[in-house]
Each structure stands twice: as structure tokens, then as C-alpha cells.
Design a protein around this motif. Sequence first.
Motif, mmCIF file in Angstrom:
data_model
loop_
_atom_site.group_PDB
_atom_site.id
_atom_site.type_symbol
_atom_site.label_atom_id
_atom_site.label_comp_id
_atom_site.label_asym_id
_atom_site.label_seq_id
_atom_site.Cartn_x
_atom_site.Cartn_y
_atom_site.Cartn_z
ATOM 1 N N ASN A 132 -7.508 3.686 -17.772
ATOM 2 C CA ASN A 132 -7.361 2.965 -16.960
ATOM 3 C C ASN A 132 -7.013 1.277 -16.846
ATOM 4 N N TYR B 158 0.888 8.793 -7.488
ATOM 5 C CA TYR B 158 1.125 9.797 -8.359
ATOM 6 C C TYR B 158 2.853 9.923 -8.987
ATOM 7 N N ASN C 176 1.072 -1.171 -0.127
ATOM 8 C CA ASN C 176 0.152 -0.166 0.182
ATOM 9 C C ASN C 176 1.175 1.498 -0.097
ATOM 10 N N TRP C 177 0.553 2.196 -0.992
ATOM 11 C CA TRP C 177 1.878 3.356 -0.794
ATOM 12 C C TRP C 177 1.417 4.360 -0.287
ATOM 13 N N GLY D 77 -2.355 2.299 -7.810
ATOM 14 C CA GLY D 77 -3.017 1.418 -7.009
ATOM 15 C C GLY D 77 -1.897 0.921 -6.367
ATOM 16 N N SER E 140 -3.406 6.380 -3.711
ATOM 17 C CA SER E 140 -2.924 6.116 -4.917
ATOM 18 C C SER E 140 -1.367 6.747 -4.606
ATOM 19 N N VAL F 161 -0.453 7.284 -12.544
ATOM 20 C CA VAL F 161 -1.308 7.183 -11.313
ATOM 21 C C VAL F 161 -1.155 5.930 -10.972
#
Length: 502
Positions: A434, A343, A314-315, A495, A341, A493
Motif C-alpha cells: 500500500n 481495479y 471518484n471511480w 483509490g 476503488s 487497485v
Amino acid sequence: MEQIKNPILRGMYPDPSICEAGGKYYLITSTFTYAPGIPIFESEDLQNWTQIGNVLETSKQLDLMDLEVSSGIFAATIRYHKEKFYVITTNAGRGGNFYVTATDPKGPWSEPVFLEHASGIDPSLFFAGECCYYVGQRFEADAKYYGDCEIWVQKLDLSNGTLVEEPHVLWDGAAKNVVWPEGPHLYKKDDYYYLMIAEGGTAHEHSVNIARSKELYGPYESCKNNPLLTHKHLGLNYPLQYIGHADLVEDTDGSWFAVMLGTRMYKGKSSMGRETFMVPVIWEEDWPVFCAGEGKIPVLPETLCGMGIVKKINWTNPLPLCCVMLRSVLDSSIRNVLDGSLYLKLGTQKLEGEKTPSYIGIRVAEHQFSLRVPMTFLPEEGEEAGLVYYYNGDNFIRFIILKQNNIIIASIIKKEKSVETCIFKEEADQYRGNVILELQTEKHSMNCIFNGRILEESIDIAQLTTQGAGGFVGCTMGVYGYTDKENSTNYAVFGPMTVIYP
């Protein structure tokens, strides 16, 4: 302790060093040109390890620009003395040997103290009372061949970071005409000083050897049972190779253990590179015995595969400790995290260069895995973003979305031994910005998956290894973005990254 679950650190964690402090254990490994440098792990039982930080994070501590991937930060040693931690290492491309200190192993760590007249690589420190000694490796004055080295010691004045008094040569290794006696560690136990080293180079001929003396400066007596541990006699097809470069630790119950590097092979190659293993040690006739009764590190089913591990990255700000970049840490102007997220601003540095591209990766930890990442990205002409599987600047795979002649394209580009080949290219006519990208490997074969559809399967990645491409590192994999425009403000971006080790 129950049977040790090796490797204790899976993936590119070579050249381990270990110490005990306050009933806990601390372990570090080398990182070459990856940043941050020298991860530090903590354990209360020598079995379960948690990364608590990185030793080298700032530009003053970590000067790696313009260095190829297998240069940079070589083997390090960690020691604890009078409520202070010391880490000493080599920057093979920038300044040589230096040490840093901290009162808290999580950091912050001090600015580096570079040592003059301290040639060679893989230094160590030895404390005796109020004195500190530098333990080093260097070429012999009359070296007869490349790798003809000796181990030496000299007093180190920590008040001003200088070597003082005269250096003393201790040993040149156990084997006749040995190459690369290196990675020295000096210990005092009962009546003896023990000098443990690696020999044979960090590949198939690697081994652990030891000598002892009742006087610090010698003469040192080589153990008749050398090597203490090696796998070179087990043949090239044995699944666990390269065993060597060990460090000893005594636990709080008086039992002894050794950590060392090793490589899990499949058909003579490994994507993970050199990893960290641990073995029990007993003492007989004032000599250490590794893996008593076996003489090798056992290869168990769980040694060779990940056994159903699912890892989700997880960022966060700052980035998760397991994340690595190339040559420097990307600052907040390049990467930021919002609502979970990442970037990632597109960078102007390419992966084949020796600068810092916009790449954030994690270590490949098994021969078989699946890496899945959702991405949102609208490229301009000359821009690309996606996933990367990276060995070095001449050997990697880019699985990307790009814009070419005003058309959005999904592409897979393989670079092997400096030769770049586009192995898949397709107009992404259904792409709306996406996508879920996935890398899936089975031993030395890779599939690239686009929104659940395999675009290319059975890509050969066997040469993207130390054995195929040379060097000392293992593979990493992660997210990447590039632009050919200096003034671009575009981002990709991403996830969370999900890694499955079946």
C-alpha cells in the motif's frame, strides 16, 4: 453577462465549436487519439459548463489504433437542425471526414457516415432551409507551398450521406501568402453570409478572420478589420497565445459570443495545451467585432491559476466523464470498480506504443497542481504500476512500483525525446503493498512524493509540451499498470484521485 471567466474549459480542450438548442448551449472540442472522443458540454448561461457525454465511444465511431497521439480526431463542428444534433469531424488517420447524429446530445450518437470526395480537415455544416451544405478546407489545385489552402462548399444530401452538385471555392484567406486557412464556419445573418476561418497555423501566428457575401457561393469580401482576433502581435512573452479557430453563437437574448482556442504560457511553454476561451461579440456596419474596446482577451489573475480548486475523481462504473484513455475505451475486462476503488488490470501495451495501454488519465488543467492517489499493488517480476504524467509516446514520466530481481523498487523514469532515463530508483524495503503516490508541479518543475516523502524534486518537465516535443495535444496524468506476461491476471487497485490546484 458578467465578465467571462476564461478559459471556460481548462486543460486540453482545443478547436471548440458551439450551438444553441432549446435555450441551452452545447460545446464540443477535438481529442486526437484520446478515447472517448469529442466531449460534449452543456450550459444554460454560457459561463458554467457541465460535461454531459462523449460523442465518439464505440469502435466503429473511433478507429485510432496505430496512430500517434497528435493524429486522430481533429477539429469538429456541432450544429442543431430540426430537432437533431450533427457533429462533423476528421479522423486524420482513418477514413477522413465523417459525421454522426443524435436526437439527445447525451447520446447515443449514430454510426459514422464517411464522406467521399471530401478532402481536407476541420469540416463544418451549414443549414439553409431544407438544404445542408458541407463546408471544407483543402489544398489549392496549384498550391505554391505547404499550407496553401482554400475553403470550399458543396451541397450534402443527408438522406444518403453524399456530396451532390458541384463544389464552389469561396475564399483562400485574408492574409497574403497565408498558411493553413482552415476551421471554416458559415453563418447567415440579415443580408449576408459570413465565412469565418482560422489562419496562420495553430501556434503563435494563429488568428480569426472573416469574409462576407450576399450570395452563398460568393464572391466573398474580406473584412478590412481582419484579423478579428489574434495575439500574435503581443509578443512571445505574453501569457496568452495561439488565439484562433473560433465559432459564433447568438444567445437567447440576442447577444453574440465567440468561442476559440488559446494557450496559457509560462516561459514560452504550456503543459495544458490549447484550451477553450470565450469573448463577447458586437456587430458594427454588418461586421462582427471581437473584444470591442480591448482587441485582446484580458488576462486576469484567475485566468492564470486555478484559484484554490480541489477536485476529487471518484471511480464509478462507467468511468467519470472527465477520464480519458489512449486510442480506445478500456472495457470491463481491464478495469472495474468495486467499493469505490478502481481495479486496473495490468496491460501488455507500453505507453510508447501506438495501441491501448492500461492507462486512465485526466487532463492537466493548470501549471501548478498536486495529484494524489492511494494504490494497492503487489507486483510480480516484470510488472509495474503507479502514476503517469503523459505528453506523448516519446515524452512522459512514470512514477511506479515494480519488481526487479525479486526486489520491490520505487522508481521514477523520464522519457524525453525518445530517450529514457531512470532518474530515481530505490529499494522499497518498507513497502507492504500500500502506498500513496503524489505528483506535485510548480510551473515546469515536478516533485514525486512517496507516502509523504519527496523521492525526487525539481524534475524538469518543460520539454513535455507542444513547444518542447511538437504535436497538438496537452498533457494528461493518471493511473497505469503494465506487465510483460501475456497471461498475467494481476491488478493494481487505486483509490480516488485527488487533484489540488492551489
